[in-house]
Design an enzyme around this catalytic site. Structure first.
Site, PDB file in Angstrom:
ATOM      1  N   LYS A 176       0.853  -1.194   0.000  1.00 37.72           N
ATOM      2  CA  LYS A 176       0.000   0.000   0.000  1.00 37.72           C
ATOM      3  C   LYS A 176       0.887   1.243   0.000  1.00 37.72           C
ATOM      4  O   LYS A 176       1.473   1.599   1.021  1.00 37.72           O
ATOM      5  CB  LYS A 176      -0.925   0.059   1.221  1.00 37.72           C
ATOM      6  CG  LYS A 176      -1.956   1.166   1.031  1.00 37.72           C
ATOM      7  CD  LYS A 176      -2.597   1.645   2.317  1.00 37.72           C
ATOM      8  CE  LYS A 176      -2.009   2.880   2.895  1.00 37.72           C
ATOM      9  NZ  LYS A 176      -2.020   4.085   2.061  1.00 37.72           N
ATOM     10  N   GLY A 229       5.977   4.944   9.043  1.00 37.30           N
ATOM     11  CA  GLY A 229       5.075   6.090   9.120  1.00 37.30           C
ATOM     12  C   GLY A 229       5.081   6.675  10.515  1.00 37.30           C
ATOM     13  O   GLY A 229       6.061   6.565  11.254  1.00 37.30           O
ATOM     14  N   SER A 230       3.949   7.261  10.862  1.00 35.82           N
ATOM     15  CA  SER A 230       3.874   7.985  12.135  1.00 35.82           C
ATOM     16  C   SER A 230       3.732   7.036  13.325  1.00 35.82           C
ATOM     17  O   SER A 230       3.256   5.900  13.183  1.00 35.82           O
ATOM     18  CB  SER A 230       2.662   8.921  12.105  1.00 35.82           C
ATOM     19  OG  SER A 230       1.484   8.157  12.003  1.00 35.82           O
ATOM     20  N   GLY A 234       1.521   3.760  13.783  1.00 42.70           N
ATOM     21  CA  GLY A 234       2.317   2.595  14.204  1.00 42.70           C
ATOM     22  C   GLY A 234       1.661   1.867  15.369  1.00 42.70           C
ATOM     23  O   GLY A 234       1.615   0.637  15.413  1.00 42.70           O
ATOM     24  N   GLU A 251       8.890   1.192  11.499  1.00 35.59           N
ATOM     25  CA  GLU A 251       9.910   2.231  11.378  1.00 35.59           C
ATOM     26  C   GLU A 251       9.179   3.550  11.554  1.00 35.59           C
ATOM     27  O   GLU A 251       8.417   3.963  10.678  1.00 35.59           O
ATOM     28  CB  GLU A 251      10.588   2.113  10.008  1.00 35.59           C
ATOM     29  CG  GLU A 251      11.982   2.674   9.999  1.00 35.59           C
ATOM     30  CD  GLU A 251      12.016   4.146   9.700  1.00 35.59           C
ATOM     31  OE1 GLU A 251      11.831   4.938  10.661  1.00 35.59           O
ATOM     32  OE2 GLU A 251      12.209   4.518   8.551  1.00 35.59           O
ATOM     33  N   CYS A 285      12.721  10.769   8.729  1.00 33.33           N
ATOM     34  CA  CYS A 285      12.592  10.229  10.081  1.00 33.33           C
ATOM     35  C   CYS A 285      13.925  10.375  10.816  1.00 33.33           C
ATOM     36  O   CYS A 285      13.969  10.494  12.023  1.00 33.33           O
ATOM     37  CB  CYS A 285      12.145   8.780  10.037  1.00 33.33           C
ATOM     38  SG  CYS A 285      13.095   7.792   8.893  1.00 33.33           S
ATOM     39  N   GLU A 384       8.643  15.216  17.037  1.00 39.02           N
ATOM     40  CA  GLU A 384       9.069  15.208  15.635  1.00 39.02           C
ATOM     41  C   GLU A 384       8.261  16.255  14.860  1.00 39.02           C
ATOM     42  O   GLU A 384       7.032  16.229  14.870  1.00 39.02           O
ATOM     43  CB  GLU A 384       8.821  13.821  15.027  1.00 39.02           C
ATOM     44  CG  GLU A 384       9.241  13.742  13.578  1.00 39.02           C
ATOM     45  CD  GLU A 384       9.163  12.335  13.010  1.00 39.02           C
ATOM     46  OE1 GLU A 384       8.070  11.735  13.040  1.00 39.02           O
ATOM     47  OE2 GLU A 384      10.194  11.839  12.532  1.00 39.02           O
TER      48      GLU A 384
END
Ligand code: TXE
Length: 481
Positions: A176, A229-230, A234, A251, A285, A384
């Protein structure tokens, strides 16, 4: 290749609904494509195709799979210019950065071709337990049908870091892409057809997180999920994996420190600091977004950083003068603006930037921004931001530098700038981070690991660790004759 279809079971297939996603060029805010947006039925179809394909694909030798991986690498190479252009237009990154991404993806497919071949030699290796009178053979088998979910900052690279080891291991895939940057990944469907990858081994379904991502992670036909992703998403990915006791690699975010000691080469320091925060407009990231500078050199270094940041040329990806592009989406632009406003509201001191970049009527452009003397309890120091915003603090000695660097929920990466090799080694051993660069830009190689400590995620991509993430270990034990 078709933007209004999905790549399922080796074909371009019409989606289950007529929903569409508008894909935007972030430098102009213009719609550059309409892409079909799927739902749970499309996910079902893709998972079934991947499950059917797994029966034969799992039995292929590593050498056969290496052949496909190398063919994919060559096919990407042959279209490198076109793929970089698609990626730049959709993501906003300067063309030279997109070219680096494509090169990284090629290297990743080639590297995992090598590891796939080695897998053949690693099969059935006996462990002899002579004293106990047993022998046990080790088999490394594919984890199964895997769901791969990728974000929009380095779409083609992140896809390669997942697809290449998954194929090498013998897994079949439902990918995806991010709904923000789906264009370049869709090309992987065409490449799969071109290299004759067996039908169903790679399937691609576009759509939003709730409509496609969630049904994929919740699907009982998926054996493993790898997500980049975020942290917010996650967590939900991990919750759905928990229900099925499913293997998951995550990740996630980072708030990585860059430590500059007083013996640093200041010219190098400026280059490495700016590269660590303004490359890809800071949407990394691994961005070294917390700068820790030893007190004595802070005034000179900050002066240099200010003038070097103000000299950065912002612009369209295809303008060869462009050094930094726009933020990739309106949502990310708003997020970054909100952090800058919050910094102002907290009374933080701006060294430079902090505004929408001048001279752009359209596009999500934000000036390279540096806040100094940022308190450690400020949201800007702890969270972040994922944009071109650097936060700076000073330190007096090595112990304080390490303490400040490790005082964060994340632990993805770090940078150290010093002329003292022993100190560099000592400090890097003390930092909680998955990857540390000493006197360097953030160079990434397929051979070295990627992933983080603490809330930056679970597991490692790249290197042999990236392959292990898609393998199950089986032992076959019997008495010695
Ligand atoms: O990420 P999301 P967003 C961080 C960065 C950024 C923030 C938000 O801080 O500001 O995340 O970015 C899919 N089930 N990173 O909102 O939503 C989604 O469709 C399954 C860091 O874009 O996490 C996309 O494909 N999947 C990061 C992918 O998750 C779901 C890179 C990432 O989107 C889902 C990007 C769901 N319920 C952002 N909801 C990094 N580690 O590099 C969404 N998705």
């Amino acid at each position: 290749m078709s933007y209004d279809k999905f790549f399922i079971d080796g074909h371009w297939v019409a989606p289950s609904t007529d929903a569409c996603l508008a894909v935007i060029n972030p430098a102009t805010e213009e719609v550059i494509a309409e892409v079909a947006a799927g739902g749970p039925q499309d996910v079902d179809l893709a998972v079934s195709a991947a499950r059917r394909a797994f029966a034969d694909w799992r039995r292929t030798s590593g050498a056969e799979r290496a052949g496909y991986l190398r063919a994919i690498a060559r096919a990407i190479e042959a279209r490198a210019g076109e793929l970089a252009a698609i990626s730049s237009r959709n993501n906003g990154k300067p063309l030279f950065e997109a070219e680096i991404d494509i090169g990284d993806a090629i290297a990743t497919y080639d590297y995992y071709a090598g590891l796939a071949e080695q897998l053949d030699e690693r099969q059935n290796v006996p462990v002899v337990l002579a004293a106990e009178g047993f022998e046990s053979r080790t088999r490394l088998e594919p984890a199964g049908v895997v769901g791969l979910i990728v974000p929009w900052n380095f779409p083609f690279v992140t896809t390669a870091w997942k697809v290449a080891p998954a194929l090498a291991a013998g897994c079949t895939i439902v990918l995806k892409p991010s709904e923000v940057t789906p264009l370049v990944e869709l090309q992987m469907g065409e490449i799969a057809q071109q290299v004759g990858l067996p039908a169903g081994v790679l399937n691609i379904v576009n759509g939003s997180g709730p409509d496609v991502g969630a049904p994929l992670t919740n699907h009982p036909g998926i054996d493993k999920v790898s997500f980049t992703g975020s942290n917010r998403v996650g967590e939900t990915v991990m919750q759905s994996a928990a229900k099925q006791i499913q293997s998951v690699s995550l990740e996630l975010g980072g708030k990585s420190p860059m430590l500059v000691f007083e013996d640093a080469d200041l010219d190098g320091a400026v280059e490495w600091i700016l590269g660590g925060i303004f490359y890809n407009a800071g949407q990394m990231c691994s961005a070294t977004s917390r700068l820790l500078v030893q007190e004595r050199i802070a005034p000179q270094l900050l002066e240099r950083l200010k003038s070097a940041s103000e000299a950065i040329t912002l612009g369209d990806s295809f303008d060869t003068n462009t050094q930094m592009g726009p933020l990739t989406s309106a949502a990310q632009y708003q997020t970054v603006q909100a952090y800058i406003e919050r910094g102002r509201a907290e009374g933080l001191q701006l060294l430079t930037g902090g505004n929408r970049a001048a001279g752009f009527d359209r596009g999500y452009f934000i000036e390279p921004t540096i806040f100094v003397d940022v308190p450690t309890d400020s949201a800007l120091w702890r969270e972040e931001i994922f944009g071109p915003v650097l936060c700076v603090r000073t330190f007096t000695d090595e112990a304080e530098a390490i303490r400040l660097a490790n005082d964060n929920d994340f632990g993805l990466a770090a940078g150290i700038i010093t002329a003292d090799g022993q100190r560099a080694q000592r400090v890097s051993e003390a930092l909680d981070a998955g990857h540390i660069w000493i006197n360097s830009l953030q160079v990434v190689f397929p051979e070295t690991s990627w992933g983080g400590f603490k809330r930056s995620g679970i597991g490692r991509e790249l290197g042999p660790w990236g392959l292990s993430a898609y393998l199950e270990v089986k032992h076959i034990t019997r008495p010695l004759d």
